[in-house]
Design a protein around this motif. Sequence first.
Motif, PDB file in Angstrom:
ATOM      1  N   CYS A  28      32.514  20.210  42.637  1.00 46.68           N
ATOM      2  CA  CYS A  28      32.962  19.246  41.627  1.00 46.68           C
ATOM      3  C   CYS A  28      31.743  18.625  40.954  1.00 46.68           C
ATOM      4  O   CYS A  28      30.661  18.537  41.556  1.00 46.68           O
ATOM      5  N   PHE A  30      31.840  15.473  39.887  1.00 46.67           N
ATOM      6  CA  PHE A  30      31.876  14.038  40.182  1.00 46.67           C
ATOM      7  C   PHE A  30      31.731  13.790  41.687  1.00 46.67           C
ATOM      8  O   PHE A  30      31.877  14.700  42.499  1.00 46.67           O
ATOM      9  N   ARG A  31      31.513  12.542  42.017  1.00 42.24           N
ATOM     10  CA  ARG A  31      31.433  12.121  43.423  1.00 42.24           C
ATOM     11  C   ARG A  31      32.265  10.863  43.622  1.00 42.24           C
ATOM     12  O   ARG A  31      31.786   9.853  44.156  1.00 42.24           O
ATOM     13  N   CYS A  32      33.509  10.912  43.196  1.00 40.88           N
ATOM     14  CA  CYS A  32      34.392   9.743  43.349  1.00 40.88           C
ATOM     15  C   CYS A  32      34.409   9.341  44.827  1.00 40.88           C
ATOM     16  O   CYS A  32      34.726  10.177  45.690  1.00 40.88           O
ATOM     17  N   CYS A  35      37.550  10.195  46.925  1.00 46.79           N
ATOM     18  CA  CYS A  35      38.074  11.565  46.888  1.00 46.79           C
ATOM     19  C   CYS A  35      38.486  12.043  48.282  1.00 46.79           C
ATOM     20  O   CYS A  35      37.721  11.921  49.239  1.00 46.79           O
ATOM     21  N   VAL A  41      34.322  19.153  47.830  1.00 49.78           N
ATOM     22  CA  VAL A  41      33.424  18.605  46.814  1.00 49.78           C
ATOM     23  C   VAL A  41      31.964  18.649  47.278  1.00 49.78           C
ATOM     24  O   VAL A  41      31.078  19.076  46.549  1.00 49.78           O
ATOM     25  N   GLY A  74      38.383  19.795  44.144  1.00 50.18           N
ATOM     26  CA  GLY A  74      37.262  20.085  43.248  1.00 50.18           C
ATOM     27  C   GLY A  74      37.638  20.109  41.765  1.00 50.18           C
ATOM     28  O   GLY A  74      38.639  19.555  41.356  1.00 50.18           O
ATOM     29  N   ASN A 101      38.972  17.391  35.637  1.00 50.46           N
ATOM     30  CA  ASN A 101      38.420  16.046  35.478  1.00 50.46           C
ATOM     31  C   ASN A 101      37.808  15.864  34.091  1.00 50.46           C
ATOM     32  O   ASN A 101      37.189  14.839  33.817  1.00 50.46           O
ATOM     33  N   LYS A 125      39.526   8.705  35.141  1.00 52.66           N
ATOM     34  CA  LYS A 125      39.086   7.972  36.336  1.00 52.66           C
ATOM     35  C   LYS A 125      39.018   6.466  36.156  1.00 52.66           C
ATOM     36  O   LYS A 125      39.154   5.712  37.120  1.00 52.66           O
TER      37      LYS A 125
HETATM   38  S1  SF4 Z   1      38.549  12.949  43.030  1.00 51.29           S
HETATM   39 FE1  SF4 Z   1      38.568  14.821  41.785  1.00 51.29          FE
HETATM   40  S2  SF4 Z   1      36.924  14.502  40.280  1.00 51.29           S
HETATM   41 FE2  SF4 Z   1      36.589  13.013  41.916  1.00 51.29          FE
HETATM   42  S3  SF4 Z   1      35.150  14.023  43.337  1.00 51.29           S
HETATM   43 FE3  SF4 Z   1      37.243  14.458  44.074  1.00 51.29          FE
HETATM   44  S4  SF4 Z   1      37.787  16.422  43.165  1.00 51.29           S
HETATM   45 FE4  SF4 Z   1      36.030  15.615  42.011  1.00 51.29          FE
END
Ligand code: SF4
Length: 232
Positions: A28, A30-32, A35, A41, A74, A101, A125
């Motif tokens: 991925c 991002f690093r939310c 998650c 990820v 991901g 995303n 997000k």
């Molecule tokens: S929530 Fe979605 S966009 Fe955010 S890190 Fe996880 S897989 Fe990636």
Amino acid sequence: MVEIKGIEKFSSRDFPGHISSTVFLGGCTFRCPYCHNADLVLRPETVPSMAADYFLSYLDGRKGWLEAICFTGGEPLLHEDIEDLIRVVRERGLLVKLDTNGSFPDRLEALLGLGLLDRVSMDVKAPLERYREVTRSNVDLEKIVRSIDLIRGSGVIYNFRTTVVPGLVGKGDVVQIGEWLSGAARYVVQQFVPQTTVDPAFLAVRPYGRAELEAIAAAARPYFGQVDIEAP
Ligand code: SF4
């Protein structure tokens, strides 16, 4: 072909109105911190991949009753050759849903232009000015805006979705997102689920309860054609 990291064999929710399976792809942008697919990820190489032959026989073995495949991660569009994987599914007469995303508008535009997608769900997000903070990533905000515009203008069934997380993303953010995306067809308020989070500190965060989710969804309703809640 793209490495498949998992299949949820039966889902009645991912592609409403159709019997679908969900295919998970690794990696991925991002690093939310909240998650719940942390391994996919952060460590996709540690998640076993499925052989392409197995996936083909999986599809062929369900011919006649499986109606759709949902690609999720991901971030599925991280994979340059995802078009080949989608074509394999399309050749079997199945519908295709993509979760994204919004990081790869060029790939999204190509797939939409080729008519390879039947449904798209994009995670929004946070309000744009909080995107980098919430995703803990150096997001190219123009790409997010372009992906949103592409989806809204595509003619395919779509929704935007926000995961609400106490202390990080709440009702005020959802209202700002509503003002930003005002007039979009469908919006989903998703409950945060504390399991294998990217930031382990988020395992201790207690998710919003039903009443709080309802209040957040109510705040979003003036801006969208339809607002739903997704909660386990
Ligand atoms: S929530 Fe979605 S966009 Fe955010 S890190 Fe996880 S897989 Fe990636």
